[in-house]
Design a protein around this motif. Structure first.
Motif, PDB file in Angstrom:
ATOM      1  N   VAL A  48     -11.865  16.331  18.919  1.00  0.00           N
ATOM      2  CA  VAL A  48     -11.690  14.963  18.408  1.00  0.00           C
ATOM      3  C   VAL A  48     -11.148  15.051  16.970  1.00  0.00           C
ATOM      4  CG1 VAL A  48     -13.513  13.898  19.803  1.00  0.00           C
ATOM      5  CG2 VAL A  48     -14.066  14.828  17.566  1.00  0.00           C
ATOM      6  N   TYR A  49     -10.506  13.992  16.537  1.00  0.00           N
ATOM      7  CA  TYR A  49      -9.966  13.946  15.172  1.00  0.00           C
ATOM      8  C   TYR A  49     -10.621  12.778  14.448  1.00  0.00           C
ATOM      9  CZ  TYR A  49      -6.560  17.068  17.191  1.00  0.00           C
ATOM     10  OH  TYR A  49      -5.973  18.117  17.837  1.00  0.00           O
ATOM     11  N   LEU A  50     -11.206  13.099  13.296  1.00  0.00           N
ATOM     12  CA  LEU A  50     -11.895  12.064  12.543  1.00  0.00           C
ATOM     13  C   LEU A  50     -11.111  11.775  11.271  1.00  0.00           C
ATOM     14  CD1 LEU A  50     -14.511  10.368  12.488  1.00  0.00           C
ATOM     15  CD2 LEU A  50     -15.548  12.183  11.163  1.00  0.00           C
ATOM     16  N   GLN A  51     -10.814  10.495  11.068  1.00  0.00           N
ATOM     17  CA  GLN A  51     -10.033  10.105   9.887  1.00  0.00           C
ATOM     18  C   GLN A  51     -10.817   9.105   9.044  1.00  0.00           C
ATOM     19  OE1 GLN A  51      -6.592   8.599  11.990  1.00  0.00           O
ATOM     20  NE2 GLN A  51      -5.419  10.448  11.495  1.00  0.00           N
ATOM     21  N   LYS A  52     -10.519   9.131   7.752  1.00  0.00           N
ATOM     22  CA  LYS A  52     -11.189   8.220   6.822  1.00  0.00           C
ATOM     23  C   LYS A  52     -10.115   7.426   6.070  1.00  0.00           C
ATOM     24  CE  LYS A  52     -14.196   8.776   2.780  1.00  0.00           C
ATOM     25  NZ  LYS A  52     -14.829   9.835   1.972  1.00  0.00           N
ATOM     26  N   ALA A  53     -10.325   6.147   5.951  1.00  0.00           N
ATOM     27  CA  ALA A  53      -9.341   5.310   5.250  1.00  0.00           C
ATOM     28  C   ALA A  53      -9.520   5.449   3.748  1.00  0.00           C
ATOM     29  CB  ALA A  53      -9.519   3.859   5.661  1.00  0.00           C
ATOM     30  N   ASP A  54      -8.429   5.743   3.044  1.00  0.00           N
ATOM     31  CA  ASP A  54      -8.547   5.836   1.583  1.00  0.00           C
ATOM     32  C   ASP A  54      -8.456   4.442   0.960  1.00  0.00           C
ATOM     33  OD1 ASP A  54      -5.897   5.135   1.524  1.00  0.00           O
ATOM     34  OD2 ASP A  54      -5.146   7.138   1.030  1.00  0.00           O
ATOM     35  N   SER A  55      -8.418   4.375  -0.364  1.00  0.00           N
ATOM     36  CA  SER A  55      -8.461   3.073  -1.038  1.00  0.00           C
ATOM     37  C   SER A  55      -7.267   2.191  -0.678  1.00  0.00           C
ATOM     38  CB  SER A  55      -8.517   3.294  -2.550  1.00  0.00           C
ATOM     39  OG  SER A  55      -7.422   4.095  -2.939  1.00  0.00           O
ATOM     40  N   LEU A  56      -6.135   2.804  -0.257  1.00  0.00           N
ATOM     41  CA  LEU A  56      -4.947   2.018   0.112  1.00  0.00           C
ATOM     42  C   LEU A  56      -4.896   1.721   1.605  1.00  0.00           C
ATOM     43  CD1 LEU A  56      -2.405   3.989  -2.102  1.00  0.00           C
ATOM     44  CD2 LEU A  56      -3.351   1.727  -2.578  1.00  0.00           C
ATOM     45  N   GLY A  57      -5.873   2.232   2.332  1.00  0.00           N
ATOM     46  CA  GLY A  57      -5.923   1.982   3.767  1.00  0.00           C
ATOM     47  C   GLY A  57      -5.241   3.054   4.595  1.00  0.00           C
ATOM     48  N   ALA A  64     -11.652  17.918  12.449  1.00  0.00           N
ATOM     49  CA  ALA A  64     -11.061  18.114  13.769  1.00  0.00           C
ATOM     50  C   ALA A  64     -11.866  19.200  14.462  1.00  0.00           C
ATOM     51  CB  ALA A  64      -9.594  18.529  13.644  1.00  0.00           C
ATOM     52  N   GLY A  65     -12.389  18.921  15.642  1.00  0.00           N
ATOM     53  CA  GLY A  65     -13.197  19.933  16.332  1.00  0.00           C
ATOM     54  C   GLY A  65     -13.968  19.341  17.482  1.00  0.00           C
ATOM     55  N   ALA A  66     -14.916  20.133  17.978  1.00  0.00           N
ATOM     56  CA  ALA A  66     -15.641  19.744  19.181  1.00  0.00           C
ATOM     57  C   ALA A  66     -17.061  19.245  18.905  1.00  0.00           C
ATOM     58  CB  ALA A  66     -15.690  20.946  20.129  1.00  0.00           C
ATOM     59  N   GLU A  67     -17.447  19.222  17.616  1.00  0.00           N
ATOM     60  CA  GLU A  67     -18.808  18.766  17.278  1.00  0.00           C
ATOM     61  C   GLU A  67     -18.987  17.292  17.617  1.00  0.00           C
ATOM     62  OE1 GLU A  67     -21.443  20.454  15.914  1.00  0.00           O
ATOM     63  OE2 GLU A  67     -20.348  22.339  16.092  1.00  0.00           O
ATOM     64  N   LYS A  68     -20.249  16.874  17.710  1.00  0.00           N
ATOM     65  CA  LYS A  68     -20.528  15.474  18.061  1.00  0.00           C
ATOM     66  C   LYS A  68     -20.995  14.665  16.845  1.00  0.00           C
ATOM     67  CE  LYS A  68     -20.093  15.658  22.657  1.00  0.00           C
ATOM     68  NZ  LYS A  68     -19.124  14.850  23.372  1.00  0.00           N
ATOM     69  N   PRO A  88      -8.059  12.508  21.978  1.00  0.00           N
ATOM     70  CA  PRO A  88      -6.830  12.719  22.758  1.00  0.00           C
ATOM     71  C   PRO A  88      -7.108  12.692  24.267  1.00  0.00           C
ATOM     72  CG  PRO A  88      -7.183  14.476  21.153  1.00  0.00           C
ATOM     73  CD  PRO A  88      -8.451  13.716  21.250  1.00  0.00           C
ATOM     74  N   ARG A  89      -6.232  12.088  25.001  1.00  0.00           N
ATOM     75  CA  ARG A  89      -6.350  12.072  26.474  1.00  0.00           C
ATOM     76  C   ARG A  89      -5.088  12.713  27.031  1.00  0.00           C
ATOM     77  NH1 ARG A  89     -10.003   8.332  28.372  1.00  0.00           N
ATOM     78  NH2 ARG A  89      -9.767   9.470  30.333  1.00  0.00           N
ATOM     79  N   PRO A  90      -5.040  14.033  27.116  1.00  0.00           N
ATOM     80  CA  PRO A  90      -3.798  14.727  27.525  1.00  0.00           C
ATOM     81  C   PRO A  90      -3.353  14.371  28.944  1.00  0.00           C
ATOM     82  CG  PRO A  90      -5.609  16.291  27.226  1.00  0.00           C
ATOM     83  CD  PRO A  90      -6.114  14.972  26.831  1.00  0.00           C
ATOM     84  N   GLU A  91      -4.349  14.020  29.817  1.00  0.00           N
ATOM     85  CA  GLU A  91      -3.984  13.729  31.214  1.00  0.00           C
ATOM     86  C   GLU A  91      -3.089  12.486  31.346  1.00  0.00           C
ATOM     87  OE1 GLU A  91      -7.068  13.687  29.982  1.00  0.00           O
ATOM     88  OE2 GLU A  91      -8.075  11.844  30.542  1.00  0.00           O
ATOM     89  N   ILE A  92      -3.218  11.565  30.366  1.00  0.00           N
ATOM     90  CA  ILE A  92      -2.339  10.376  30.421  1.00  0.00           C
ATOM     91  C   ILE A  92      -1.323  10.387  29.269  1.00  0.00           C
ATOM     92  CG2 ILE A  92      -3.942   8.865  31.692  1.00  0.00           C
ATOM     93  CD1 ILE A  92      -4.660   7.638  28.942  1.00  0.00           C
ATOM     94  N   GLY A  93      -1.357  11.491  28.489  1.00  0.00           N
ATOM     95  CA  GLY A  93      -0.405  11.632  27.386  1.00  0.00           C
ATOM     96  C   GLY A  93      -0.623  10.620  26.280  1.00  0.00           C
ATOM     97  N   ASP A  94      -1.864  10.220  26.097  1.00  0.00           N
ATOM     98  CA  ASP A  94      -2.172   9.214  25.073  1.00  0.00           C
ATOM     99  C   ASP A  94      -3.514   9.562  24.414  1.00  0.00           C
ATOM    100  OD1 ASP A  94      -1.923   7.007  23.524  1.00  0.00           O
ATOM    101  OD2 ASP A  94      -1.944   5.537  25.148  1.00  0.00           O
ATOM    102  N   SER A  95      -3.966   8.675  23.558  1.00  0.00           N
ATOM    103  CA  SER A  95      -5.274   8.902  22.946  1.00  0.00           C
ATOM    104  C   SER A  95      -5.992   7.571  22.752  1.00  0.00           C
ATOM    105  CB  SER A  95      -5.105   9.616  21.609  1.00  0.00           C
ATOM    106  OG  SER A  95      -4.359   8.804  20.739  1.00  0.00           O
ATOM    107  N   ILE A  96      -7.327   7.666  22.648  1.00  0.00           N
ATOM    108  CA  ILE A  96      -8.122   6.451  22.415  1.00  0.00           C
ATOM    109  C   ILE A  96      -8.673   6.550  21.003  1.00  0.00           C
ATOM    110  CG2 ILE A  96     -10.091   5.082  23.214  1.00  0.00           C
ATOM    111  CD1 ILE A  96      -9.919   6.650  25.842  1.00  0.00           C
TER     112      ILE A  96
END
Lengths: 364, 232
Positions: A48-57, A64-68, A88-96
């Motif tokens: 999974v990829y975890l992102q954080k919004a900075d002050s400008l959005g 990035a990793g497999a931890e929960k 990422p959902r590689p089976e449909i070539g997209d991500s949620i």
């Protein structure tokens, strides 16, 4: 019909919101200074990829990793933070992606330090209780501390030989409680030295210790009724450097050959160099430190050693002031308390009740 | 007032530091670091006092031609040399009064201050530290002389730990069968260090911590005043 659709729509919105929050959520870390947020997710994905919004959005990748779960410690209290989890959902070539927000809150108590606070309060109340008892005239038995009883003997020997006394207040600065304890002992020692007209040499490592030492010795000479005998130049600064300081003191010991050496305070690697040089000059040596790793060196090379707590008890013991002696009784109460806790800890662990150990581990 | 003011300061700052240990909320969470900053500022001013003391003490001994006066002279000259070259050409990353001294750097390979630091100060400091090895030998000899039951125990324990920490110790007991694994010198050495040694060290640390609580409380409550110069 419209009403029905509205109700169904609302229900779906709430359902999606609730199901999303059970997939990815952010919470404030409880009982802290508001400097951390705890992020957790429950999605089936290898990465999974975890992102954080900075002050400008704009989104910054923070994990990035497999931890929960992930703990973000780079936050400021009372500010709203937004996070996005990309699965990422590689089976449909997209991500949620899921979005969650939270605000770290400054709390008013460190709950994990509760056991520490309780012990501190118990010991403090015991000390105050015994001090009050001493104030009301109660006489407490205090065991003999040989190293402190020998202080007079060491001063007497220096007086007989007509040689000075060397007092080393450790290598700690004035913000070290061991240095403060050392200065309190020096006050008593300087008074005795003044009474016997014996010279006292105090080399200092830090300027703050130097000014405090001068004040302490000056007052001690004044108290002994010999202000003229006080020599400011005998309490001097050597160097801030650890081994330079040791070299300087070794030189003093070899050149001036003091009859009594006192090494009291905070000591590290230099303890044995000092004590062995002093031993080679034949001086009577008294040492004391709370550094457990340096005590063996002092015990081997010195005639008397104050071990750990004895260094802090020394001033009270030497002053013979009933109030201060009462506080030593409070230390004994603390020891009994610790012994009880150790026994209870062993018993509860053997019985399989881990809550007791966990409660005290929280203080770490 | 001269005596009461420091006592009031000691009480207030002592209580604040203790409270801030348990309260994560501002301003308590920033109190310790603020007080530490104040201490650093005061200590910075006190450095001048130290340097004055250094000069006064050494110059007096040089003037009086006390035994070994040339050591005091060497000390002062070294101090002055480092101070002057540090001020003139600066240190590693900082510029001096007359720049970075590129010409001298080309000749010495580094700034004069850093050159002296690496080639004079560091070897001297290392020499002092290395003396420890010889002092440990002489101290250990005295500690291990068999005089009593306790010194006997000390010697036996020390021999086991010393041998257990070397490959030779492991080799000595390598022939022991697996069922006697505990008696292998490295294992025995680890056991001594992990259990009896840790237990004794923790006992000292716990009692020292209690001593610190008591000592601090005496200072905070103003019962202990001798560190101020007088207990009256």
């Amino acid at each position: 019909m419209k009403k029905l659709l509205l109700v169904v729509g609302l229900f779906l919105c709430v359902y999606v919101q609730l199901s999303a929050s059970s997939l990815f959520w952010v919470e404030d870390v409880p009982w802290d200074e508001g400097k951390a947020l705890s992020l957790e997710w429950n999605v089936p994905a290898e990465t999974v990829y975890l992102q954080k919004a900075d002050s400008l959005g704009a989104w910054d990748l923070i994990y990035a990793g497999a931890e929960k779960k992930y703990k973000d410690s780079e936050v400021n209290p009372q500010q709203l933070y937004t996070y996005r989890l990309i699965v990422p959902r590689p089976e449909i070539g997209d991500s949620i992606s899921f979005i969650a927000t939270a605000k770290p809150i400054e709390q008013w108590f460190y709950l994990h330090k509760l056991s520490f606070l309780l012990i501190l309060l118990a010991v403090s109340f015991a000390i105050i209780y015994y001090v009050n008892g001493a104030r009301n005239g109660k006489d407490y038995f205090i065991r003999r501390i040989t190293a402190l009883d020998s202080v007079d003997e060491a001063i007497g020997r220096a007086t007989e030989k007509g040689k000075p006394i060397l007092f080393v207040p450790g290598i700690g600065d004035l913000d070290d409680i061991q240095t403060i304890a050392s200065l309190t002992i020096m006050s008593h020692l300087a008074q005795k030295a003044a009474e016997y007209d014996t010279e006292l040499i105090v080399p200092c490592r830090f300027s703050m210790v130097l000014s405090a030492s001068r004040e302490v010795v000056k007052e001690a000479y004044l108290k002994a009724g010999k202000p003229d005998a006080y020599k400011e130049e005998r309490i001097f600064y050597l160097t801030d450097d650890q081994f330079g300081y040791v070299a300087g003191i070794d030189g003093i010991m070899l050149r001036e050959q003091p009859a009594a050496n006192f090494f009291l305070g905070s000591f590290y690697a230099e303890s044995l160099i000092l004590a062995e040089t002093g031993f080679s000059t034949g001086a009577i040596q008294t040492s004391g430190t709370a550094q457990a790793s340096q005590l063996p060196f002092f015990i081997v090379s010195c005639d008397h050693t104050l071990i750990g707590e004895e260094l802090f008890a020394a001033s009270a013991y030497l002053s013979r002031d009933p109030q201060q002696l009462g506080s030593l009784k409070g230390h004994d109460f603390g020891k009994v308390l610790v012994i009880l806790f150790i026994i209870m800890g062993v018993v509860t662990e053997m019985a399989g009740w881990h809550w007791f150990k966990a409660f005290f581990e929280g203080a770490q | 007032m001269k005596r009461n003011l420091p006592l009031i300061f000691a009480f207030i700052s002592g209580i604040l530091v203790v409270i801030s240990e348990f309260i994560p909320h501002r301003p308590f969470s920033q109190m310790v670091s603020t007080l530490q900053d104040w201490f650093m500022i005061i200590a910075g001013f006190a450095i001048i006092l130290g340097q004055i003391s250094l000069f006064q003490a050494n110059l007096a001994k040089i003037k009086e031609k006390k035994s070994g006066w040339y050591f005091y002279l060497a000390g002062l000259l070294s101090f002055m040399l480092m101070l002057v070259i540090g001020l003139l050409w600066g240190t590693q990353e900082y510029r001096g009064l007359i720049g970075h001294g590129e010409a001298i750097q080309g000749w010495l390979g580094s700034k004069p201050f850093d050159y002296m630091f690496d080639n004079a100060y560091m070897p001297l400091s290392a020499t002092m530290f290395s003396l420890l090895a010889f002092f440990i030998a002489s101290a250990a000899y005295r500690a291990f002389i068999i005089r009593s039951f306790e010194s006997n125990l000390l010697m036996i324990t020390a021999v086991i730990v010393i041998l257990g920490r070397t490959s030779f110790g492991g080799m000595l007991t390598a022939w022991l069968p697996e069922s006697f694994k505990f008696w292998h010198l490295p294992n025995l050495s680890d056991f001594i260090m992990e259990y009896p040694n840790s237990a004794a060290q923790r006992a000292i640390m716990i009692s020292a911590a209690l001593g610190i609580i008591g000592s601090s409380l005496r200072i905070i409550l103003g019962i202990e005043r001798s560190y101020l110069g007088s207990d009256k």
